[in-house]
Design an enzyme around this catalytic site. Structure first.
Site, mmCIF file in Angstrom:
data_model
loop_
_atom_site.group_PDB
_atom_site.id
_atom_site.type_symbol
_atom_site.label_atom_id
_atom_site.label_comp_id
_atom_site.label_asym_id
_atom_site.label_seq_id
_atom_site.Cartn_x
_atom_site.Cartn_y
_atom_site.Cartn_z
ATOM 1 N N ASP A 21 -14.446 -14.938 21.738
ATOM 2 C CA ASP A 21 -14.666 -16.001 20.739
ATOM 3 C C ASP A 21 -13.425 -16.802 20.333
ATOM 4 O OD1 ASP A 21 -16.771 -14.227 20.692
ATOM 5 O OD2 ASP A 21 -16.670 -13.828 18.552
ATOM 6 N N GLN A 37 -10.308 -14.153 20.349
ATOM 7 C CA GLN A 37 -10.458 -12.726 20.546
ATOM 8 C C GLN A 37 -9.794 -12.371 21.873
ATOM 9 O OE1 GLN A 37 -12.755 -10.192 18.448
ATOM 10 N NE2 GLN A 37 -11.291 -11.517 17.438
ATOM 11 N N GLU A 204 -24.197 -13.561 14.752
ATOM 12 C CA GLU A 204 -22.742 -13.466 14.805
ATOM 13 C C GLU A 204 -22.143 -14.858 14.579
ATOM 14 O OE1 GLU A 204 -21.881 -9.840 17.830
ATOM 15 O OE2 GLU A 204 -22.363 -11.689 18.867
HETATM 16 C C1 FRU Z 1 -19.161 -12.401 19.196
HETATM 17 C C2 FRU Z 1 -18.527 -11.113 18.710
HETATM 18 C C3 FRU Z 1 -18.267 -11.164 17.218
HETATM 19 C C4 FRU Z 1 -17.164 -10.168 17.038
HETATM 20 C C5 FRU Z 1 -16.359 -10.352 18.295
HETATM 21 C C6 FRU Z 1 -15.734 -9.103 18.821
HETATM 22 O O1 FRU Z 1 -18.985 -12.636 20.545
HETATM 23 O O2 FRU Z 1 -19.342 -10.019 19.062
HETATM 24 O O3 FRU Z 1 -19.399 -10.883 16.431
HETATM 25 O O4 FRU Z 1 -16.423 -10.394 15.878
HETATM 26 O O5 FRU Z 1 -17.236 -10.896 19.264
HETATM 27 O O6 FRU Z 1 -14.873 -9.391 19.871
#
Ligand code: FRU
Length: 493
Positions: A21, A37, A204
């Site tokens: 993300d 991420q 999410e």
């Molecule tokens: C969405 C997600 C979020 C979480 C992150 C973890 O793709 O699952 O909900 O914070 O990725 O990497």
């Protein structure tokens, strides 16, 4: 084999190892900050950090050191960042308010207890314009009062009407709103989502933003809400709701309650949110998503690196016969990267004859537009191919009143034989077909009807496409098409 043949040329991708993300998107002092991420030690998802890139034009990205790493409270999952201009948090200096990142702590040890309170919200702040980050000593700032196992992805914004910070948080398959005067103390406001929208999986990465209505000088609130699984093409997807927010509650028009609206109809645009703190005179709402789908994200055939963002998109609301539709359009900075004109045609297509528009010339990255008045029946198909037999096709079937994107033979797909090689359909009823397509080394993004429909998919051709052709089946039509090569110079930040 060229190991980096899938490395995108005009999209932001992970320098090495894993990316998912987009996080903490904030504009400050001439720079678009984008965090993401990141697992810096593996090309698979793992203990999450926030990687960091910056850009002056949303196209040339420069990598910066990792901004946030896991600590004793947990991994650093998704979240947002804001400019606390008036230093409401007290975390700034006497001269300047801080940049504040608000993220989810995911604590593995706590998760193992099974109590369900392993996700909490934490803060970090920067007083040097985003170069270095310090975790707030009082973390977490929001505990998990109901022990919800999925309690994450805070998106924070200043709500002038109620003079408070508002956090929208994904909780199970709904979202919650929280309010705060100072980013440190949070009070529950309301929730949204029960029985509304798509609930095939967990919600999410929400975002609540004010989006301009085209030609009206007005704005409306739009809630962007990713869901996984349960997306429009299986797996991950991002829906949106148009409504009103009064500082406490988000409510949608009762007439739209039964429809699920997707910000992108393709399989690979997920977890997208919008930049905060864009200059007021810019007037844009700029959205960015991860070009991926959890169904096969960890199998895609890039090796040293894994993870790409989609092209940044401006969001607007358009009044249509179907109501207010959220439109996505590549930011104007994309067209500014057009270089050589690869092909321009205005041709009558005769049914059944494939017309070769370009041959023996590498096509990608390309920004291509075409339009045609649809015949009464039959179909029209654009084909990107190479000498190795890869063909990516995008077409419109008049009889089904639907567009399709076909990656069955587009390139490598053996990494996910069940989910990846598919023809995806998108319902689209129009007499006139107006299409813009952006193809990069491992992606295609399609925008129909000036952005009323967006469609994003990963594709992994064994070699770059170097042939472009078009065919009409059933009946003929006149096509107008122009394609430009895109090129992004190395950053000069
Ligand atoms: C969405 C997600 C979020 C979480 C992150 C973890 O793709 O699952 O909900 O914070 O990725 O990497």
């Amino acid at each position: 084999m060229d190991k980096d043949k899938f490395r995108p040329q005009v999209h932001c991708s992970s320098p090495e190892n894993w990316m998912n993300d987009p996080n903490g998107m904030v504009y400050f002092d001439g720079l678009y900050h984008l965090f993401y991420q990141h697992h810096p030690y593996s090309n698979n998802w793992g203990p999450m950090h926030w990687g960091h890139v910056v850009s002056r034009d949303l196209m040339r990205w420069e990598h910066r050191p990792i901004a946030l790493a896991p600590d004793e409270l947990g991994q650093i999952w998704s979240g947002s960042a804001i400019y606390d201009e008036h230093n409401t948090s007290g975390l700034g200096t006497s001269e300047c308010g801080p940049l504040v990142a608000i993220f989810t702590y995911h604590c593995d040890n706590q998760e193992r207890t099974g109590l369900g309170n392993h996700q909490t919200q934490g803060l970090a702040y920067s007083n040097d314009g985003g170069s270095s980050w310090h975790k707030y000593a009082g973390n977490p700032v929001l505990d998990n009062p109901d022990c919800s196992p999925d309690f994450r992805d805070p998106k924070v914004f200043w709500h002038a009407g109620s003079t408070q910070w508002v956090m929208v948080l994904a909780v199970g398959d709904e979202c919650q709103f929280w309010g705060s005067p100072n980013l440190l103390d949070w009070r529950y406001l309301s929730c949204f989502g029960a029985g509304i929208g798509a609930h095939g999986g967990v919600w999410e990465c929400p975002d609540l933003i004010q989006v301009p209505i085209e030609g009206r000088g007005l704005q409306r609130w739009v809630l962007i809400q990713s869901v996984n699984p349960g997306g429009p093409q299986r797996g991950s997807g991002t829906q949106y709701f148009v409504g009103d927010f009064d500082g406490t509650t988000f409510a949608i028009d009762s007439s739209t309650k039964s429809d699920v609206c997707w910000i992108d109809q393709g399989p690979d645009c997920y977890a997208g949110v919008c930049w905060s703190n864009l200059p007021v005179d810019d007037g844009r709402v700029v959205f960015l998503g991860w070009l991926g789908n959890w169904e096969y994200a960890s199998q895609v055939p890039t090796e040293e690196w894994r993870g790409v963002m989609c092209i940044p998109r401006s969001l607007t609301l358009r009044e249509t016969s179907q109501g207010q539709v959220l439109c996505s359009w590549p930011v104007t900075e994309v067209a500014a990267c057009r270089s050589a004109e690869l092909v321009r045609v205005h041709e009558q297509l005769t049914p059944g004859n494939e017309l070769v528009l370009l041959e023996d010339r590498v096509l990608t990255p390309v920004d291509l537009e075409f339009s045609l008045t649809l015949p009464d029946h039959g179909l029209i198909e654009l084909r990107f191919s190479n000498a190795l037999g890869d063909v990516y096709a995008f077409g419109y079937d008049v009889d089904r009143q639907a567009a399709y994107s076909d990656r069955i033979d587009a390139g490598q797909s053996d990494f996910s034989p069940r989910e990846f090689p598919r023809r995806h359909w998108v319902r689209h009823t129009q007499r006139q077909l107006d299409v813009r397509m952006l193809l990069d080394s491992c992606s295609v993004e399609v925008f129909l009807a000036q952005g009323e429909v967006a469609f994003t998919a990963l594709i992994f051709p064994h070699a770059p496409y170097d042939r472009l052709s078009v065919i009409a089946v059933g009946s003929g039509c006149i096509i107008e098409l122009v394609a430009h090569r895109l090129s992004v110079k190395t950053s000069s930040i």
